[in-house]
Design a protein around this motif. Structure first.
Motif, PDB file in Angstrom:
ATOM      1  N   SER A 107      21.448 -42.718  24.061  1.00 52.69           N
ATOM      2  CA  SER A 107      21.100 -42.555  24.902  1.00 52.69           C
ATOM      3  C   SER A 107      21.929 -42.938  26.508  1.00 52.69           C
ATOM      4  CB  SER A 107      19.225 -43.270  25.088  1.00 52.69           C
ATOM      5  OG  SER A 107      18.105 -41.859  24.638  1.00 52.69           O
ATOM      6  N   LEU A 108      21.719 -43.797  25.713  1.00 47.95           N
ATOM      7  CA  LEU A 108      22.860 -44.872  26.238  1.00 47.95           C
ATOM      8  C   LEU A 108      24.319 -44.164  26.711  1.00 47.95           C
ATOM      9  CD1 LEU A 108      22.549 -48.545  25.667  1.00 47.95           C
ATOM     10  CD2 LEU A 108      22.223 -47.162  28.225  1.00 47.95           C
ATOM     11  N   VAL A 109      25.045 -43.419  25.377  1.00 50.47           N
ATOM     12  CA  VAL A 109      26.073 -42.799  25.095  1.00 50.47           C
ATOM     13  C   VAL A 109      26.149 -41.813  26.368  1.00 50.47           C
ATOM     14  CG1 VAL A 109      27.610 -41.462  24.172  1.00 50.47           C
ATOM     15  CG2 VAL A 109      26.631 -43.412  22.761  1.00 50.47           C
ATOM     16  N   ALA A 110      24.979 -40.644  26.427  1.00 51.87           N
ATOM     17  CA  ALA A 110      24.609 -39.382  26.837  1.00 51.87           C
ATOM     18  C   ALA A 110      24.470 -39.823  28.526  1.00 51.87           C
ATOM     19  CB  ALA A 110      22.891 -38.962  26.521  1.00 51.87           C
ATOM     20  N   ALA A 111      23.502 -41.309  28.791  1.00 49.35           N
ATOM     21  CA  ALA A 111      24.241 -41.759  29.838  1.00 49.35           C
ATOM     22  C   ALA A 111      25.795 -41.606  30.392  1.00 49.35           C
ATOM     23  CB  ALA A 111      23.220 -42.568  30.399  1.00 49.35           C
ATOM     24  N   GLY A 112      25.924 -42.344  29.680  1.00 45.47           N
ATOM     25  CA  GLY A 112      27.429 -42.944  30.214  1.00 45.47           C
ATOM     26  C   GLY A 112      28.516 -41.464  30.009  1.00 45.47           C
ATOM     27  N   ALA A 113      28.148 -40.513  29.271  1.00 52.04           N
ATOM     28  CA  ALA A 113      28.990 -39.343  30.072  1.00 52.04           C
ATOM     29  C   ALA A 113      28.709 -38.452  30.264  1.00 52.04           C
ATOM     30  CB  ALA A 113      28.848 -38.352  27.949  1.00 52.04           C
ATOM     31  N   ALA A 114      27.256 -38.477  31.612  1.00 61.59           N
ATOM     32  CA  ALA A 114      27.550 -37.891  31.973  1.00 61.59           C
ATOM     33  C   ALA A 114      28.156 -38.287  33.675  1.00 61.59           C
ATOM     34  CB  ALA A 114      25.344 -37.633  32.516  1.00 61.59           C
ATOM     35  N   TYR A 115      27.636 -39.750  33.601  1.00 55.38           N
ATOM     36  CA  TYR A 115      27.818 -40.136  34.791  1.00 55.38           C
ATOM     37  C   TYR A 115      29.589 -39.627  34.551  1.00 55.38           C
ATOM     38  CZ  TYR A 115      29.942 -44.633  37.826  1.00 55.38           C
ATOM     39  OH  TYR A 115      29.938 -44.750  38.586  1.00 55.38           O
ATOM     40  N   ALA A 116      30.868 -40.232  33.279  1.00 45.44           N
ATOM     41  CA  ALA A 116      32.043 -39.978  33.236  1.00 45.44           C
ATOM     42  C   ALA A 116      32.599 -38.822  32.986  1.00 45.44           C
ATOM     43  CB  ALA A 116      32.027 -40.464  32.307  1.00 45.44           C
ATOM     44  N   ALA A 117      31.422 -37.650  33.337  1.00 46.62           N
ATOM     45  CA  ALA A 117      32.149 -36.496  33.726  1.00 46.62           C
ATOM     46  C   ALA A 117      31.761 -35.591  35.354  1.00 46.62           C
ATOM     47  CB  ALA A 117      31.223 -35.333  33.044  1.00 46.62           C
ATOM     48  N   ALA A 118      30.548 -36.038  35.882  1.00 50.85           N
ATOM     49  CA  ALA A 118      30.768 -36.406  37.102  1.00 50.85           C
ATOM     50  C   ALA A 118      31.579 -37.403  37.606  1.00 50.85           C
ATOM     51  CB  ALA A 118      29.259 -36.857  37.782  1.00 50.85           C
ATOM     52  N   ALA A 119      31.854 -38.479  37.547  1.00 48.59           N
ATOM     53  CA  ALA A 119      32.888 -39.123  37.920  1.00 48.59           C
ATOM     54  C   ALA A 119      34.663 -38.530  38.091  1.00 48.59           C
ATOM     55  CB  ALA A 119      33.106 -40.725  37.470  1.00 48.59           C
ATOM     56  N   LEU A 120      35.125 -37.821  36.516  1.00 51.95           N
ATOM     57  CA  LEU A 120      36.357 -37.339  36.385  1.00 51.95           C
ATOM     58  C   LEU A 120      36.269 -36.485  38.073  1.00 51.95           C
ATOM     59  CD1 LEU A 120      38.880 -37.490  35.025  1.00 51.95           C
ATOM     60  CD2 LEU A 120      37.562 -35.982  33.136  1.00 51.95           C
ATOM     61  N   TYR A 121      35.170 -35.614  37.635  1.00 56.14           N
ATOM     62  CA  TYR A 121      35.479 -34.401  38.350  1.00 56.14           C
ATOM     63  C   TYR A 121      35.185 -34.638  40.126  1.00 56.14           C
ATOM     64  CZ  TYR A 121      33.771 -30.149  40.182  1.00 56.14           C
ATOM     65  OH  TYR A 121      34.432 -28.127  41.509  1.00 56.14           O
ATOM     66  N   MET A 122      34.525 -35.644  40.356  1.00 57.62           N
ATOM     67  CA  MET A 122      35.573 -36.078  41.790  1.00 57.62           C
ATOM     68  C   MET A 122      36.269 -36.255  43.014  1.00 57.62           C
ATOM     69  SD  MET A 122      31.376 -37.872  43.212  1.00 57.62           S
ATOM     70  CE  MET A 122      31.422 -38.777  42.300  1.00 57.62           C
ATOM     71  N   ALA A 123      37.228 -37.372  41.329  1.00 53.22           N
ATOM     72  CA  ALA A 123      39.138 -37.653  40.893  1.00 53.22           C
ATOM     73  C   ALA A 123      39.324 -36.623  41.848  1.00 53.22           C
ATOM     74  CB  ALA A 123      38.388 -38.525  40.066  1.00 53.22           C
ATOM     75  N   THR A 124      39.305 -35.441  41.343  1.00 53.94           N
ATOM     76  CA  THR A 124      39.889 -34.361  41.155  1.00 53.94           C
ATOM     77  C   THR A 124      39.793 -33.921  42.736  1.00 53.94           C
ATOM     78  OG1 THR A 124      38.243 -32.494  40.519  1.00 53.94           O
ATOM     79  CG2 THR A 124      39.728 -33.865  39.158  1.00 53.94           C
ATOM     80  N   ARG A 125      39.051 -33.822  43.550  1.00 55.95           N
ATOM     81  CA  ARG A 125      38.845 -33.968  44.873  1.00 55.95           C
ATOM     82  C   ARG A 125      38.430 -32.853  45.096  1.00 55.95           C
ATOM     83  NH1 ARG A 125      39.033 -30.523  49.190  1.00 55.95           N
ATOM     84  NH2 ARG A 125      38.862 -31.589  50.932  1.00 55.95           N
ATOM     85  N   PRO A 126      37.227 -32.150  44.212  1.00 53.82           N
ATOM     86  CA  PRO A 126      36.797 -31.019  44.312  1.00 53.82           C
ATOM     87  C   PRO A 126      36.466 -29.673  45.739  1.00 53.82           C
ATOM     88  CG  PRO A 126      34.570 -32.396  43.604  1.00 53.82           C
ATOM     89  CD  PRO A 126      35.910 -33.046  43.810  1.00 53.82           C
ATOM     90  N   PRO A 127      35.448 -28.725  45.819  1.00 52.06           N
ATOM     91  CA  PRO A 127      35.659 -27.442  47.110  1.00 52.06           C
ATOM     92  C   PRO A 127      33.938 -28.848  47.169  1.00 52.06           C
ATOM     93  CG  PRO A 127      36.149 -26.828  45.568  1.00 52.06           C
ATOM     94  CD  PRO A 127      36.190 -28.172  44.506  1.00 52.06           C
ATOM     95  N   PHE A 128      33.975 -28.697  49.014  1.00 45.99           N
ATOM     96  CA  PHE A 128      32.957 -29.720  49.732  1.00 45.99           C
ATOM     97  C   PHE A 128      31.737 -29.002  48.610  1.00 45.99           C
ATOM     98  CE2 PHE A 128      29.129 -30.608  52.437  1.00 45.99           C
ATOM     99  CZ  PHE A 128      29.503 -31.532  52.280  1.00 45.99           C
ATOM    100  N   TRP A 129      31.656 -28.032  48.713  1.00 44.55           N
ATOM    101  CA  TRP A 129      29.806 -27.793  47.445  1.00 44.55           C
ATOM    102  C   TRP A 129      29.853 -28.169  45.936  1.00 44.55           C
ATOM    103  CZ3 TRP A 129      29.617 -25.185  43.324  1.00 44.55           C
ATOM    104  CH2 TRP A 129      30.823 -24.267  42.981  1.00 44.55           C
ATOM    105  N   ALA A 130      30.715 -27.912  45.551  1.00 45.92           N
ATOM    106  CA  ALA A 130      31.008 -28.706  44.172  1.00 45.92           C
ATOM    107  C   ALA A 130      30.921 -30.057  44.192  1.00 45.92           C
ATOM    108  CB  ALA A 130      32.517 -27.790  43.429  1.00 45.92           C
ATOM    109  N   PHE A 131      31.450 -30.678  45.389  1.00 51.33           N
ATOM    110  CA  PHE A 131      30.828 -32.283  45.418  1.00 51.33           C
ATOM    111  C   PHE A 131      29.931 -32.404  46.172  1.00 51.33           C
ATOM    112  CE2 PHE A 131      30.680 -35.849  48.952  1.00 51.33           C
ATOM    113  CZ  PHE A 131      31.441 -37.208  48.430  1.00 51.33           C
ATOM    114  N   VAL A 132      28.595 -31.478  46.829  1.00 41.57           N
ATOM    115  CA  VAL A 132      27.307 -31.925  46.740  1.00 41.57           C
ATOM    116  C   VAL A 132      27.491 -32.089  45.637  1.00 41.57           C
ATOM    117  CG1 VAL A 132      25.650 -31.582  48.174  1.00 41.57           C
ATOM    118  CG2 VAL A 132      27.653 -31.711  49.321  1.00 41.57           C
TER     119      VAL A 132
END
Length: 434
Positions: free
Chosen positions: A77-102
């Motif tokens: 469960s902790l690994v899954a939580a960390g994976a979800a967070y890391a995936a979202a944070a990495l995507y935001m680091a790519t500077r996505p379009p605003f709708w995707a950022f939201v």
């Protein structure tokens, strides 16, 4: 010290580190808001939509965390939580379009919510759980203190996306720690909600819950009382009785509303204080970031100091909250009326200091608001509703800043403090004698 004791201590230390990480993640948002607003060319109210999408993910985590922990165990469960967070944070680091950022805030909120739920559930099964959980939440404040410092420093030489890339790397290290340091299942051989383990778990007869369990059991048999309570709780949970009962309880509804207003005030000030200091007091982004770190420092210091001091002078938990709420109102009024940068910066520290104990104290009085079996469900409802407040009220503060001016932040905080005073008075009137 045995190997199992060493592993347990390591897992506790890792939980503290993880909650500090959650605090960092929560606190960097306010410092990054001006850069994100400028980058996406949107207004305060528009960027505030992210408060809602994040909270939606967080609430979804609260609904599903129990099922996930039962099926996957603590470690996965902790690994899954960390994976979800890391995936979202990495995507935001790519500077996505605003709708995707939201939209990606839903995933970020889910990872954060699941991480918090899993760590709270794990520590709740350990000896001295109350002490461990209090320290756990104090480390959130430590992270919230460091977050603005990190973000303000990085914005001096890098874009806002670099902050999220840094958080991604830190989260990946946490995931490795979770895999190595946590058992697959919670202590006592099972996760929460499994009546087979509840039935044989001993009761601490020294506390109020233990005394009531012993009184309810034949011949004072506390273990038998625990079995009876476990079977009844399982039956109520299966029929949705506990959740329905919590939602029908005026005391639980009031406490949930209190926490929603509290979190809205805490997060609203934390997110918009940088903009407030820059626009209203002419401070630089770096200086404003440091001042907001002072706000989170005051929050952490208040959680460490106020309760022991209040106990020493004989002030009850409810009386301490009244005193803190008055302190919040007076401080917000002071910052609003005395338009001096130094007063604003010092006032933010004091505001955080008085806010600090309010959330833990509200959780601590839940056993006096409802029955023993209802306590976990009531706490879950309170947590869920508090997240709604953490979205709605900061958005309202941002909308007021855009439509009227960011000077409205302090009268906004003062208004919420007054509402909390009224709610707390109503809650105290419904408490059972201690």
């Amino acid at each position: 010290m045995s190997a199992s004791d060493g592993r347990r201590r390591a897992s506790i230390a890792l939980a503290y580190v993880a909650f500090a990480f959650v605090g960092v993640s929560a606190a960097v948002g306010g410092v990054l808001l001006p850069a994100q607003i400028a980058d996406y060319a949107v207004g305060e109210a528009t960027i505030g939509i992210t408060f809602f999408t994040f909270s939606g993910g967080f609430m979804l985590a609260g609904v599903t965390a129990g099922t996930l922990m039962h099926r996957l165990g603590t470690r996965l469960s902790l690994v899954a939580a960390g994976a979800a967070y890391a995936a979202a944070a990495l995507y935001m680091a790519t500077r996505p379009p605003f709708w995707a950022f939201v939209a990606v805030q839903v995933v970020l909120g889910y990872g954060t919510g699941l991480l918090e739920s899993a760590l709270n559930a794990y520590l709740a099964k350990l000896p001295s759980a109350a002490v461990l959980l209090n320290r756990l939440h104090a480390f959130f404040g430590v992270g919230a203190l460091l977050g603005p410092l990190l973000a303000a420093w990085m914005l001096g030489f890098a874009p806002w996306t670099a902050v999220w890339l840094t958080l991604t790397v830190a989260c990946l290290l946490l995931i490795a720690g979770f895999w190595a340091g946590y058992p697959r299942r919670a202590p006592h051989g099972g996760d929460h909600g499994d009546p087979r383990h509840d039935a044989v778990e001993p009761v601490d007869a020294s506390g109020p819950a233990g005394e009531r369990a012993a009184a309810a059991a034949p011949d004072g048999d506390a273990v038998t009382g625990r079995r009876v309570r476990s079977r009844a709780a399982a039956s109520d949970a299966a029929g949705g009785g506990l959740l329905a009962g919590a939602l029908r309880s005026p005391a639980v509804v009031l406490a949930s509303t209190f926490l929603a207003v509290y979190v809205g005030l805490e997060v609203g000030v934390g997110n918009w204080a940088v903009t407030f200091l820059i626009d209203e007091h002419g401070q630089t982004a770096l200086t404003a970031g440091y001042a907001v770190s002072g706000y989170w420092f005051g929050l952490t210091l208040g959680r460490f100091l106020i309760s022991p001091i209040a106990t020493r002078v004989g002030l009850s938990a409810t009386g301490t909250s009244f005193a803190c709420l008055i302190g919040v109102a007076v401080t917000a009024g002071l910052i609003w009326s005395v338009r001096v940068p130094v007063v604003a910066a010092a006032g933010l520290v004091l505001l955080g200091f008085f806010l600090g104990p309010l959330f833990p104290t509200a959780m601590a009085v839940v056993p006096n608001l409802t029955t023993d079996r209802m306590v976990p469900t009531a706490i879950g409802v309170m947590n869920g509703v508090s997240v709604v407040g953490g979205a709605v009220f900061p958005w309202m503060a941002g909308a007021a800043a855009q439509g009227v001016g960011v000077w409205t932040l302090m009268p906004f905080a003062l208004s919420l403090a007054v509402v909390q005073l009224v709610l707390w008075r109503l809650i105290v009137a419904r408490m059972s004698p201690v």
